[in-house]
Design a protein around this motif. Sequence first.
Motif, PDB file in Angstrom:
ATOM      1  N   ALA A   1       0.700  -1.252   0.057  1.00  0.00           N
ATOM      2  CA  ALA A   1       0.170  -0.080  -0.042  1.00  0.00           C
ATOM      3  C   ALA A   1       0.841   1.141   0.030  1.00  0.00           C
ATOM      4  CB  ALA A   1      -0.918   0.160   1.212  1.00  0.00           C
ATOM      5  N   ALA A   2       1.714   1.206   0.807  1.00  0.00           N
ATOM      6  CA  ALA A   2       2.810   2.530   0.420  1.00  0.00           C
ATOM      7  C   ALA A   2       3.639   2.672  -0.755  1.00  0.00           C
ATOM      8  CB  ALA A   2       3.948   2.051   1.904  1.00  0.00           C
TER       9      ALA A   2
ATOM     10  N   THR B   1       1.604  -4.739  -7.130  1.00  0.00           N
ATOM     11  CA  THR B   1       1.099  -5.745  -7.760  1.00  0.00           C
ATOM     12  C   THR B   1       0.785  -6.894  -6.751  1.00  0.00           C
ATOM     13  OG1 THR B   1       3.122  -6.835  -8.608  1.00  0.00           O
ATOM     14  CG2 THR B   1       1.868  -5.300  -9.963  1.00  0.00           C
ATOM     15  N   GLY B   2      -0.179  -7.794  -6.862  1.00  0.00           N
ATOM     16  CA  GLY B   2      -0.490  -8.832  -5.810  1.00  0.00           C
ATOM     17  C   GLY B   2      -1.046  -8.370  -4.466  1.00  0.00           C
ATOM     18  N   ILE B   3      -1.266  -7.226  -4.224  1.00  0.00           N
ATOM     19  CA  ILE B   3      -2.099  -6.638  -2.991  1.00  0.00           C
ATOM     20  C   ILE B   3      -3.451  -6.562  -3.095  1.00  0.00           C
ATOM     21  CG2 ILE B   3      -1.874  -4.812  -1.275  1.00  0.00           C
ATOM     22  CD1 ILE B   3       0.439  -6.742  -1.515  1.00  0.00           C
ATOM     23  N   TYR B   4      -3.866  -5.772  -4.324  1.00  0.00           N
ATOM     24  CA  TYR B   4      -5.289  -5.380  -4.408  1.00  0.00           C
ATOM     25  C   TYR B   4      -5.829  -6.097  -5.432  1.00  0.00           C
ATOM     26  CZ  TYR B   4      -3.659  -1.118  -2.308  1.00  0.00           C
ATOM     27  OH  TYR B   4      -3.304  -0.020  -1.471  1.00  0.00           O
TER      28      TYR B   4
ATOM     29  N   TRP C   1       4.401   7.866   1.085  1.00  0.00           N
ATOM     30  CA  TRP C   1       3.921   7.078   2.051  1.00  0.00           C
ATOM     31  C   TRP C   1       4.967   6.067   2.532  1.00  0.00           C
ATOM     32  CZ3 TRP C   1      -1.698   6.299   3.058  1.00  0.00           C
ATOM     33  CH2 TRP C   1      -2.606   7.320   2.190  1.00  0.00           C
ATOM     34  N   VAL C   2       5.103   6.262   4.110  1.00  0.00           N
ATOM     35  CA  VAL C   2       5.945   5.368   4.518  1.00  0.00           C
ATOM     36  C   VAL C   2       5.058   4.806   5.855  1.00  0.00           C
ATOM     37  CG1 VAL C   2       7.978   5.144   6.173  1.00  0.00           C
ATOM     38  CG2 VAL C   2       7.855   6.896   4.230  1.00  0.00           C
TER      39      VAL C   2
ATOM     40  N   GLU D   1      -8.916 -11.237   7.788  1.00  0.00           N
ATOM     41  CA  GLU D   1      -9.256 -10.324   6.436  1.00  0.00           C
ATOM     42  C   GLU D   1      -9.901  -9.200   6.869  1.00  0.00           C
ATOM     43  OE1 GLU D   1     -11.662 -13.305   4.039  1.00  0.00           O
ATOM     44  OE2 GLU D   1      -9.672 -14.168   3.302  1.00  0.00           O
ATOM     45  N   ARG D   2      -9.384  -8.722   7.987  1.00  0.00           N
ATOM     46  CA  ARG D   2      -9.472  -7.117   8.194  1.00  0.00           C
ATOM     47  C   ARG D   2      -8.550  -6.721   8.890  1.00  0.00           C
ATOM     48  NH1 ARG D   2     -15.224  -7.077  11.439  1.00  0.00           N
ATOM     49  NH2 ARG D   2     -13.852  -8.410  12.732  1.00  0.00           N
ATOM     50  N   ALA D   3      -7.891  -5.512   8.667  1.00  0.00           N
ATOM     51  CA  ALA D   3      -6.873  -4.865   9.121  1.00  0.00           C
ATOM     52  C   ALA D   3      -6.695  -3.574   8.900  1.00  0.00           C
ATOM     53  CB  ALA D   3      -5.354  -5.635   8.384  1.00  0.00           C
ATOM     54  N   ILE D   4      -5.884  -3.019   9.742  1.00  0.00           N
ATOM     55  CA  ILE D   4      -5.750  -1.312   9.746  1.00  0.00           C
ATOM     56  C   ILE D   4      -4.187  -1.057  10.057  1.00  0.00           C
ATOM     57  CG2 ILE D   4      -6.144   0.812  10.949  1.00  0.00           C
ATOM     58  CD1 ILE D   4      -8.505  -0.529  12.103  1.00  0.00           C
ATOM     59  N   GLY D   5      -3.650  -0.286   9.056  1.00  0.00           N
ATOM     60  CA  GLY D   5      -2.434   0.130   9.138  1.00  0.00           C
ATOM     61  C   GLY D   5      -2.200   1.806   9.107  1.00  0.00           C
TER      62      GLY D   5
END
Length: 480
Positions: free
Chosen positions: A159-160, A169-172, A199-200, A227-231
């Motif tokens: 995401a960063a 790639t491979g995240i969304y 973004w860091v 399957e739910r997370a917060i960063g």
Amino acid sequence: MRPIHRVLLALLVLAAGCSTTDRVGAGSWGEEAVAYFAAWTDAYSRNDTYSVLDFYTPDATIEDRTGVFRDARPSVRTVLRGNTATLTRELVGVFVGADEALALVLWPDFEPEHGMVHATMSAPYIATEIISQDVASLTRSLRVSPDVAAHYEAVVAGAADHWSGGAATGIYSADAEAIDALSGAVLDKAGTSATGVTWVPATLDNVGAAGEPALFLDPRVYGADPERAIGVFDVADADGCTFRMALRWEMADGLVQREYHYPEPESYRTCHATGRVDGWWTDLTPPGPRDQVETGVVATATGAEISIRNGTSELDELVRWGLRQYREAGLGEPRVDTVTFEPTRRCEGVAGRVIAAGGARDLVLCIDVGDLCPVSAPCDAVALRPRVGMLHELAHAWMLDEIDAATRRQVLDLSGRTQWVNDAIPWADRGVEYAAQVIAWGLADEPVSLVELDRPPCDEVTAAYRLLTGTDPRLGCPPG
């Protein structure tokens, strides 16, 4: 796999076009939200259950990986009532959406562990809470496998990279959406790389966690992928101004389906002098005692209105049911001006009471909506205990108008008691409590065990009910 094709354009354009002079004296946007959760944290840290409950709706629920309620969403009051540990927490940061907030907290008396509390607001109250824990603590305590932790750390890194202009790639998923939690808008990614925004991933260094990632996993069944997370991220714009943003991910099959963006007011307003959106916190002050807030009214047969405090539709209906039992038995409805449910400090040490002062009558019944359902049974009807409790407290109000000294003396003699009211003697030995429970027994629509009164003989209870009301009980004694 394609990256997200939508992005938080409004925030990024503001970040790119905001000059240093714009940031000076940027105003107090979001300060009410921070003050609200600071007061909320203080209530927890004082271990003051009633002050904590003042922040929640009567039917507020909580979902928490850490407690004994892993597979349910119990009421906040149920969780607090079952808690035996300290409630102390420290507020580290607040991130805001239009009708929700993320509160980053530290529990100093534990590992220490950090948590992100996702609160859905029904201002000025919290309606639901989901408590996420930091991934490092979960991994150390073996509540999350290293593979699951590594997967979500890769999501943070991806995401960063993505919001800094990379491919990620491979995240969304192919149709993933990014949503501005303030406006609800799904925003376009076009031009992201030209903004110079970086973004860091943030760490928890500021609270002594030795560089551990500010990554939090939502509660799920023990050992499963949440399957739910917060960063949390530090975002630097083209002018070098840095603010914090939290991203909340909803996943499926390991890929982000929806991504919600929440700014941290204190750092965000230093970089953005304009374009801010109001939300649930605007002009808000922390709530006062909930038992002073009218949540509804119940009309009596005479057209009078009873003010309900801490009510819900189910609790309001319990009041109507109780009044109807008296009316249908020919006793007339008890006179009550207000009915107050939990939370209220007037419940400390009692199950209920009727307070008559200055000509007004307040009936207090120490239950909330979570107490209405039978334990370990389908909730297709209100449990017997809260119904008897309502009839019992209404009996206290009814007797204030209907029972004279001679009747009180007769009931005392019949039951073998000597005092009508005396808080210094056991509850079951007080004539007024005996009488109220007898009336509740006689009005109930199913058998009631008078175990609190040491199970007096049914013929005695029937005689007492007739003395008090002049009528026969609804069910009477069982045959034989």
